[in-house]
Scaffold this active site. Structure first.
Site, short mmCIF file in Angstrom:
data_model
loop_
_atom_site.label_atom_id
_atom_site.label_comp_id
_atom_site.label_asym_id
_atom_site.label_seq_id
_atom_site.Cartn_x
_atom_site.Cartn_y
_atom_site.Cartn_z
N LYS A 186 0.83 -1.21 0.00
CA LYS A 186 0.00 0.00 0.00
C LYS A 186 0.86 1.26 0.00
CE LYS A 186 -1.78 1.68 4.00
NZ LYS A 186 -1.48 3.11 4.20
N ASN A 187 1.87 1.28 0.88
CA ASN A 187 2.63 2.52 1.04
C ASN A 187 3.58 2.79 -0.12
OD1 ASN A 187 1.25 3.00 3.35
ND2 ASN A 187 2.95 2.58 4.75
N ARG A 233 -3.68 9.66 4.64
CA ARG A 233 -2.52 10.53 4.82
C ARG A 233 -1.78 10.79 3.49
NH1 ARG A 233 0.04 14.08 8.22
NH2 ARG A 233 2.27 13.94 7.91
N CYS A 277 -4.73 7.60 9.65
CA CYS A 277 -4.93 7.05 10.98
C CYS A 277 -4.60 8.11 12.03
CB CYS A 277 -4.01 5.84 11.18
SG CYS A 277 -4.50 4.41 10.21
N ARG A 306 0.08 14.98 13.28
CA ARG A 306 0.86 14.56 12.12
C ARG A 306 1.05 15.78 11.23
NH1 ARG A 306 -1.32 8.75 9.97
NH2 ARG A 306 0.72 8.71 8.97
N PRO A 307 1.99 16.65 11.62
CA PRO A 307 2.18 17.88 10.86
C PRO A 307 2.75 17.60 9.47
CG PRO A 307 3.89 17.66 12.53
CD PRO A 307 2.94 16.52 12.75
N ILE A 308 2.68 18.61 8.58
CA ILE A 308 3.28 18.46 7.25
C ILE A 308 4.28 19.59 7.00
CG2 ILE A 308 1.41 17.14 6.17
CD1 ILE A 308 0.43 19.79 4.93
N ASP A 309 4.82 20.12 8.11
CA ASP A 309 5.77 21.24 7.97
C ASP A 309 6.98 20.88 7.12
OD1 ASP A 309 6.18 19.47 10.20
OD2 ASP A 309 7.77 20.78 10.91
N LEU A 310 7.47 19.64 7.23
CA LEU A 310 8.66 19.25 6.46
C LEU A 310 8.33 19.17 4.97
CD1 LEU A 310 9.97 16.45 8.88
CD2 LEU A 310 10.79 18.81 8.69
N ASP A 313 4.80 0.57 12.08
CA ASP A 313 3.59 -0.09 11.59
C ASP A 313 3.47 -1.54 12.06
OD1 ASP A 313 2.83 2.22 10.36
OD2 ASP A 313 3.22 1.55 8.31
N ILE A 316 8.18 6.99 16.77
CA ILE A 316 7.80 7.68 15.53
C ILE A 316 6.53 8.53 15.74
CG2 ILE A 316 7.26 7.41 13.07
CD1 ILE A 316 10.07 6.41 13.81
N ARG A 346 -8.22 -0.86 4.65
CA ARG A 346 -7.39 0.17 4.01
C ARG A 346 -6.07 -0.42 3.54
NH1 ARG A 346 -6.26 4.76 7.72
NH2 ARG A 346 -4.97 5.18 5.92
C1 UD1 Z 1 4.41 6.81 6.44
C2 UD1 Z 1 3.53 5.60 6.26
C3 UD1 Z 1 3.06 5.09 7.61
C4 UD1 Z 1 4.24 4.87 8.54
C5 UD1 Z 1 5.14 6.07 8.60
C6 UD1 Z 1 6.41 5.86 9.38
C7 UD1 Z 1 2.47 5.98 4.11
C8 UD1 Z 1 1.23 6.28 3.38
N1 UD1 Z 1 2.37 5.96 5.46
O1 UD1 Z 1 3.61 7.82 7.03
O2 UD1 Z 1 2.35 3.87 7.42
O3 UD1 Z 1 3.77 4.57 9.83
O4 UD1 Z 1 5.51 6.48 7.26
O5 UD1 Z 1 7.13 4.79 8.85
O6 UD1 Z 1 3.51 5.72 3.54
N2 UD1 Z 1 6.52 14.59 10.74
C9 UD1 Z 1 6.65 15.93 11.03
N3 UD1 Z 1 6.51 16.83 10.01
C10 UD1 Z 1 6.27 16.45 8.72
C11 UD1 Z 1 6.15 15.08 8.43
C12 UD1 Z 1 6.27 14.16 9.47
O7 UD1 Z 1 6.87 16.29 12.17
O8 UD1 Z 1 6.14 17.32 7.86
C13 UD1 Z 1 6.63 13.60 11.82
C14 UD1 Z 1 5.32 12.83 12.02
O9 UD1 Z 1 4.44 13.54 12.84
C15 UD1 Z 1 5.80 11.56 12.66
C16 UD1 Z 1 7.14 11.33 11.99
O10 UD1 Z 1 7.54 12.58 11.44
O11 UD1 Z 1 5.98 11.74 14.03
C17 UD1 Z 1 7.10 10.28 10.89
O12 UD1 Z 1 6.21 10.66 9.90
P1 UD1 Z 1 6.40 10.26 8.38
O13 UD1 Z 1 7.65 9.48 8.17
O14 UD1 Z 1 6.20 11.49 7.57
O15 UD1 Z 1 5.18 9.28 8.15
P2 UD1 Z 1 4.09 9.34 7.03
O16 UD1 Z 1 4.72 9.65 5.72
O17 UD1 Z 1 2.95 10.15 7.51
#
Ligand code: UD1
Length: 416
Positions: free
Chosen positions: A22-23, A92, A116, A121-125, A305, A327, A397
């Site tokens: 899926k991912n 996500r 989930c 789960r910010p998207i700042d990065l 996961d 994480i 999912r």
């Molecule tokens: C992806 C996977 C998810 C998995 C996760 C970690 C998909 C669709 N989902 O989620 O199944 O559990 O990787 O292996 O591929 N973070 C920030 N700012 C950001 C982005 C992330 O602070 O802009 C933090 C998140 O809150 C979290 C950590 O970084 O604490 C890891 O997140 P990330 O690796 O981005 O996971 P996803 O891509 O959401």
């Protein structure tokens, strides 16, 4: 809302095939927007999240055709550059359309993604990475507008190796003139699969899986055929199911090196795990033992996961196992459900202490997220008596044909 009914305590025997990841499939589907050529994705099962992504693509103007596990996408004309809030909230990974649309159209309008509930789960990065490439991003009224008609390659250093941010920057960078380097990128196998797909489209991407991903942007892209890698978390789920219920199972179409952190824990607990080519044989003949602390980490560490799934295994191990979730800040919601089945778990903050009990008992439980739900299935397979698991739409999912596969291994599982 579906309910799974599992009469536990049946040992599992036979073989099971792992479906496409899926991912991997989700960011690759977003990447199909980058070209007007036809993209054919093999082993792309009709998971709920995959189907939802297909609907996003259709609304953007792409043709999407499914033939069994093969999905063909042609984004000949992208007629819209916006994704409505309801579609963004479905999962996500919808956020990867931000980078893909910015690259293809020079403009994207989305809202914050769903997925989930695992804490903030910010998207700042993601946003900082796109801004570094020259995208202008504004946010108002819950909508994120990204103007990106003049992106240029740049160096981006991620403060944390975020999977989604790495993917978003890779997608956007294919259209940014010059070289982009992503330092401290996520190194997950799904990043390598995305790189392989982008290269098949004609992009110049290298370094995925290592410490720097490099993209030479601005190349013309064309259609391609690509086989999605096997789902390492689905493989881990079947492995854990055997560990919890006992028996001996061949997990086929797996990449053993991608689940080595999970195999190591199962071996430490006393299960037999043998690897040959793309097959992992797992057998568990007796009660397992507690293991050293299981700390989730970015790949190649123990995957977050698989944390819930392994917690179900350790719930009946001899001794106490500590889990440390590094994480996500809130990823123990399944622990409360496991306790309804008789598990002894104390969870606080990022730490959970699981004191193994002799056995779990069937109960009414509820899946509150995808992997937590899979963990409940694993627990129920090893439990005494009947477990009813509500909220199975979360599980669908990410798992295709889970019931049928488990039934073929001898599990007593049905749906209400
Ligand atoms: C992806 C996977 C998810 C998995 C996760 C970690 C998909 C669709 N989902 O989620 O199944 O559990 O990787 O292996 O591929 N973070 C920030 N700012 C950001 C982005 C992330 O602070 O802009 C933090 C998140 O809150 C979290 C950590 O970084 O604490 C890891 O997140 P990330 O690796 O981005 O996971 P996803 O891509 O959401």
């Amino acid at each position: 809302m579906g309910t799974l009914i599992i009469d536990g305590g049946k040992k599992l025997y036979g073989s099971v095939r792992v479906h496409g990841a899926k991912n991997s499939a989700l960011p690759i589907l977003a990447a199909c927007v980058l070209t007007d050529g036809e993209c054919v994705l093999e082993d792309c099962p009709a998971l709920r999240d995959v189907e939802a992504t297909g609907r996003i693509l259709s609304r953007l103007g792409a043709e999407v055709r499914r033939d069994g596990d093969t999905l063909a996408v042609r984004a000949g004309d992208v007629v819209r550059q916006d994704i409505p809030d309801a579609q963004m909230r479905e999962m996500r990974s919808s956020v990867t359309f931000l980078g893909a649309l910015a690259a293809r159209c020079g403009y994207a309008e989305v809202s914050r993604p769903g997925g989930c509930e695992l804490g903030a789960r910010p998207i700042d990065l993601h946003l900082a990475g796109l801004r570094a490439l020259g995208a202008e991003i504004t946010e108002s009224g819950g909508r994120i507008c990204c103007r990106a008609d003049n992106m240029r390659g740049a160096d981006v250093t991620l403060a944390f190796p975020s999977v989604g941010a790495t993917e978003n920057i890779m997608l956007a960078a294919t259209a940014a003139k010059g070289r982009t380097r992503i330092f401290n990128p996520a190194r997950e196998p799904e990043i390598v699969d995305l790189q392989d797909f982008l290269c098949a489209l004609g992009a110049d991407v290298r370094g995925a899986g290592g410490m720097t991903v490099e993209i030479e942007g601005g190349r013309p892209l064309h259609g391609a055929r690509h086989r999605v890698i096997p789902d390492r978390i689905v493989a881990a789920t079947y492995m854990a199911a055997v560990a919890a219920a006992g028996g001996a199972v061949l997990v086929e179409n797996a990449r053993p090196e991608q689940v080595s952190a999970v195999s190591a824990v199962l071996r430490e607990a006393g299960a037999d795990v043998c690897e040959q080519g793309s097959v992992i044989q797992v057998s568990a003949a007796r009660r397992l033992a507690a293991v050293r602390p299981i700390k989730t980490q970015p790949y190649p560490g123990f995957p977050t996961d698989a944390q819930s799934i392994m917690m179900s295994v350790m719930a009946t191990a001899r001794g106490a196992t500590m889990f440390v979730e590094n994480i996500f800040e809130s990823r123990y919601r399944h622990a409360g459900e496991l306790m309804r089945m008789g598990a002894d778990i104390r969870a606080e903050g990022r730490v959970a202490l699981v004191q193994g009990v002799e056995r779990l008992f069937g109960a009414e439980v509820h899946a509150t997220d995808l992997r937590g739900g899979a963990g409940l299935v694993v627990a129920a397979l090893g439990a005494e008596g009947r477990t009813r698991i509500g909220g199975t739409e979360h599980i669908e999912r990410g798992y295709f044909g889970l019931e049928e596969s488990l039934r073929s291994l001898g599990a007593d599982i049905s749906r209400e």
